[in-house]
Design a protein around this motif. Structure first.
Motif, PDB file in Angstrom:
ATOM      1  N   GLN A 104       0.831  -1.206   0.000  1.00 24.21           N
ATOM      2  CA  GLN A 104       0.000   0.000   0.000  1.00 24.21           C
ATOM      3  C   GLN A 104       0.870   1.264   0.000  1.00 24.21           C
ATOM      4  OE1 GLN A 104      -3.486   0.443   0.107  1.00 24.21           O
ATOM      5  NE2 GLN A 104      -3.772  -1.718  -0.306  1.00 24.21           N
ATOM      6  N   LYS A 105       1.908   1.232   0.830  1.00 25.58           N
ATOM      7  CA  LYS A 105       2.801   2.384   0.944  1.00 25.58           C
ATOM      8  C   LYS A 105       3.488   2.655  -0.382  1.00 25.58           C
ATOM      9  CE  LYS A 105       6.045   1.975   4.055  1.00 25.58           C
ATOM     10  NZ  LYS A 105       6.568   1.515   5.344  1.00 25.58           N
ATOM     11  N   GLU A 106       3.869   1.577  -1.025  1.00 31.28           N
ATOM     12  CA  GLU A 106       4.570   1.743  -2.289  1.00 31.28           C
ATOM     13  C   GLU A 106       3.642   2.284  -3.387  1.00 31.28           C
ATOM     14  OE1 GLU A 106       8.374  -0.390  -4.271  1.00 31.28           O
ATOM     15  OE2 GLU A 106       7.468  -1.200  -2.485  1.00 31.28           O
ATOM     16  N   ILE A 107       2.384   1.894  -3.315  1.00 30.39           N
ATOM     17  CA  ILE A 107       1.405   2.451  -4.264  1.00 30.39           C
ATOM     18  C   ILE A 107       1.286   3.961  -4.031  1.00 30.39           C
ATOM     19  CG2 ILE A 107      -1.030   2.499  -4.906  1.00 30.39           C
ATOM     20  CD1 ILE A 107      -1.079  -0.555  -4.305  1.00 30.39           C
ATOM     21  N   THR A 108       1.187   4.343  -2.764  1.00 27.83           N
ATOM     22  CA  THR A 108       1.085   5.769  -2.446  1.00 27.83           C
ATOM     23  C   THR A 108       2.285   6.534  -2.989  1.00 27.83           C
ATOM     24  OG1 THR A 108      -0.076   5.179  -0.414  1.00 27.83           O
ATOM     25  CG2 THR A 108       0.781   7.419  -0.545  1.00 27.83           C
ATOM     26  N   ALA A 112       2.524   9.420  -6.093  1.00 28.76           N
ATOM     27  CA  ALA A 112       3.050  10.760  -5.822  1.00 28.76           C
ATOM     28  C   ALA A 112       4.124  11.129  -6.840  1.00 28.76           C
ATOM     29  CB  ALA A 112       3.605  10.811  -4.398  1.00 28.76           C
ATOM     30  N   LEU A 113       4.893  10.119  -7.256  1.00 25.18           N
ATOM     31  CA  LEU A 113       5.963  10.376  -8.227  1.00 25.18           C
ATOM     32  C   LEU A 113       5.413  10.539  -9.641  1.00 25.18           C
ATOM     33  CD1 LEU A 113       8.807   7.877  -7.249  1.00 25.18           C
ATOM     34  CD2 LEU A 113       8.999  10.365  -7.415  1.00 25.18           C
ATOM     35  N   TYR A 114       4.494   9.670  -9.999  1.00 26.01           N
ATOM     36  CA  TYR A 114       4.004   9.640 -11.374  1.00 26.01           C
ATOM     37  C   TYR A 114       2.481   9.662 -11.366  1.00 26.01           C
ATOM     38  CZ  TYR A 114       8.745   7.913 -11.685  1.00 26.01           C
ATOM     39  OH  TYR A 114      10.084   7.776 -11.549  1.00 26.01           O
ATOM     40  N   PRO A 115       1.913  10.850 -11.538  1.00 26.35           N
ATOM     41  CA  PRO A 115       0.451  10.994 -11.415  1.00 26.35           C
ATOM     42  C   PRO A 115      -0.348  10.100 -12.358  1.00 26.35           C
ATOM     43  CG  PRO A 115       1.535  13.130 -11.451  1.00 26.35           C
ATOM     44  CD  PRO A 115       2.597  12.116 -11.748  1.00 26.35           C
ATOM     45  N   TYR A 116       0.187   9.738 -13.514  1.00 25.98           N
ATOM     46  CA  TYR A 116      -0.589   8.861 -14.401  1.00 25.98           C
ATOM     47  C   TYR A 116      -0.796   7.489 -13.789  1.00 25.98           C
ATOM     48  CZ  TYR A 116       4.153   7.436 -15.573  1.00 25.98           C
ATOM     49  OH  TYR A 116       5.452   7.020 -15.482  1.00 25.98           O
ATOM     50  N   ARG A 117      -0.012   7.159 -12.769  1.00 24.84           N
ATOM     51  CA  ARG A 117      -0.188   5.878 -12.082  1.00 24.84           C
ATOM     52  C   ARG A 117      -1.475   5.846 -11.251  1.00 24.84           C
ATOM     53  NH1 ARG A 117       3.540   1.312 -11.778  1.00 24.84           N
ATOM     54  NH2 ARG A 117       5.580   1.960 -12.484  1.00 24.84           N
ATOM     55  N   ALA A 118      -1.987   7.043 -10.947  1.00 23.30           N
ATOM     56  CA  ALA A 118      -3.126   7.119 -10.037  1.00 23.30           C
ATOM     57  C   ALA A 118      -4.370   6.432 -10.588  1.00 23.30           C
ATOM     58  CB  ALA A 118      -3.435   8.577  -9.712  1.00 23.30           C
ATOM     59  N   SER A 119      -4.530   6.413 -11.907  1.00 23.23           N
ATOM     60  CA  SER A 119      -5.741   5.793 -12.471  1.00 23.23           C
ATOM     61  C   SER A 119      -5.754   4.282 -12.313  1.00 23.23           C
ATOM     62  CB  SER A 119      -5.867   6.109 -13.953  1.00 23.23           C
ATOM     63  OG  SER A 119      -5.289   7.334 -14.249  1.00 23.23           O
ATOM     64  N   SER A 120      -4.630   3.702 -11.970  1.00 24.66           N
ATOM     65  CA  SER A 120      -4.584   2.249 -11.831  1.00 24.66           C
ATOM     66  C   SER A 120      -5.136   1.781 -10.489  1.00 24.66           C
ATOM     67  CB  SER A 120      -3.150   1.741 -11.968  1.00 24.66           C
ATOM     68  OG  SER A 120      -2.575   2.244 -13.140  1.00 24.66           O
ATOM     69  N   TYR A 121      -5.366   2.734  -9.591  1.00 30.36           N
ATOM     70  CA  TYR A 121      -5.826   2.359  -8.255  1.00 30.36           C
ATOM     71  C   TYR A 121      -6.972   3.269  -7.851  1.00 30.36           C
ATOM     72  CZ  TYR A 121      -0.968   0.832  -8.535  1.00 30.36           C
ATOM     73  OH  TYR A 121       0.205   0.286  -8.952  1.00 30.36           O
ATOM     74  N   LYS A 122      -7.731   2.812  -6.883  1.00 30.99           N
ATOM     75  CA  LYS A 122      -8.689   3.717  -6.261  1.00 30.99           C
ATOM     76  C   LYS A 122      -8.727   3.441  -4.762  1.00 30.99           C
ATOM     77  CE  LYS A 122     -12.538   0.740  -7.434  1.00 30.99           C
ATOM     78  NZ  LYS A 122     -13.166   0.243  -8.633  1.00 30.99           N
ATOM     79  N   GLN A 123      -9.225   4.427  -4.035  1.00 36.36           N
ATOM     80  CA  GLN A 123      -9.295   4.296  -2.580  1.00 36.36           C
ATOM     81  C   GLN A 123     -10.613   3.641  -2.185  1.00 36.36           C
ATOM     82  OE1 GLN A 123      -7.671   5.252   0.364  1.00 36.36           O
ATOM     83  NE2 GLN A 123      -5.779   5.560  -0.749  1.00 36.36           N
ATOM     84  N   MET A 124     -10.526   2.628  -1.348  1.00 39.04           N
ATOM     85  CA  MET A 124     -11.738   2.050  -0.802  1.00 39.04           C
ATOM     86  C   MET A 124     -11.488   1.707   0.656  1.00 39.04           C
ATOM     87  SD  MET A 124     -13.920  -1.204  -2.086  1.00 39.04           S
ATOM     88  CE  MET A 124     -14.504  -0.718  -3.688  1.00 39.04           C
TER      89      MET A 124
END
Ligand SMILES: [Zn+2]
Ligand SMILES: [Zn+2]
Length: 158
Positions: A104-108, A112-124
């Motif tokens: 989880q920490k590594e996803i966070t 933060a480093l690469y914003p395009y990575r954000a679409s691969s995950y969502k918060q639940m």
């Protein structure tokens, strides 16, 4: 076992964490398959039937894998339910996580480093879960390939 840490009160509808004593009381009952267990709700003081908090979450329709949160890797992280020591592993770069919180920490940090990575995950419920693939950048794999290597090259990442 994570699943018996929280309960939901049937009276006030709050989710609460079981205290050590309640946990000790119900763990063996659950292990025996007992379904009707009364506990006291710390929020409203009522006796309520023990209900696992998770049972109220919307059912996950299709279980997906996580995108690997390692730089330059567009692979997938699977949960490997090995009886001795379950782990999360990426078949592409070989990274392994024994602790979910480290994954989880590594996803966070990769988001933060690469914003395009954000679409691969969502918060639940306060944690990252696999996101909707259709919202990923069309050139996701290309973008990932161009990422500079990180300085972490051990396969076991935590
Ligand atoms: Zn209550
Ligand atoms: Zn990987």
């Amino acid at each position: 076992m994570d699943s018996i840490k929280n309960a939901r009160c049937q009276i006030c509808d709050k989710i609460f964490a079981l205290d050590a004593q309640q946990h000790k009381l119900i763990a063996p009952m659950i292990a025996k398959g007992q379904r009707f267990i009364m506990i006291e709700c710390p929020c409203c003081g009522s006796s309520t039937q023990y209900v696992k908090a998770e049972e109220f979450l919307p059912p996950q329709t299709d279980v997906q894998n996580y995108r690997c949160p390692v730089t330059q890797c567009a692979g997938w992280v699977d949960f490997i339910d090995e009886p001795t020591r379950p782990f999360w592993g990426c078949g592409e770069c070989g990274s392994v996580w024994y602790e979910e919180k480290n994954l989880q920490k590594e996803i966070t940090s990769i988001i933060a480093l690469y914003p395009y990575r954000a679409s691969s995950y969502k918060q639940m419920n306060g944690k990252w879960v696999p996101g909707d693939l259709r919202s990923e950048a069309a050139n996701y794999e290309e973008l990932v390939e161009k990422e500079p290597a990180d300085d972490h090259d051990a396969l076991v990442r935590g």
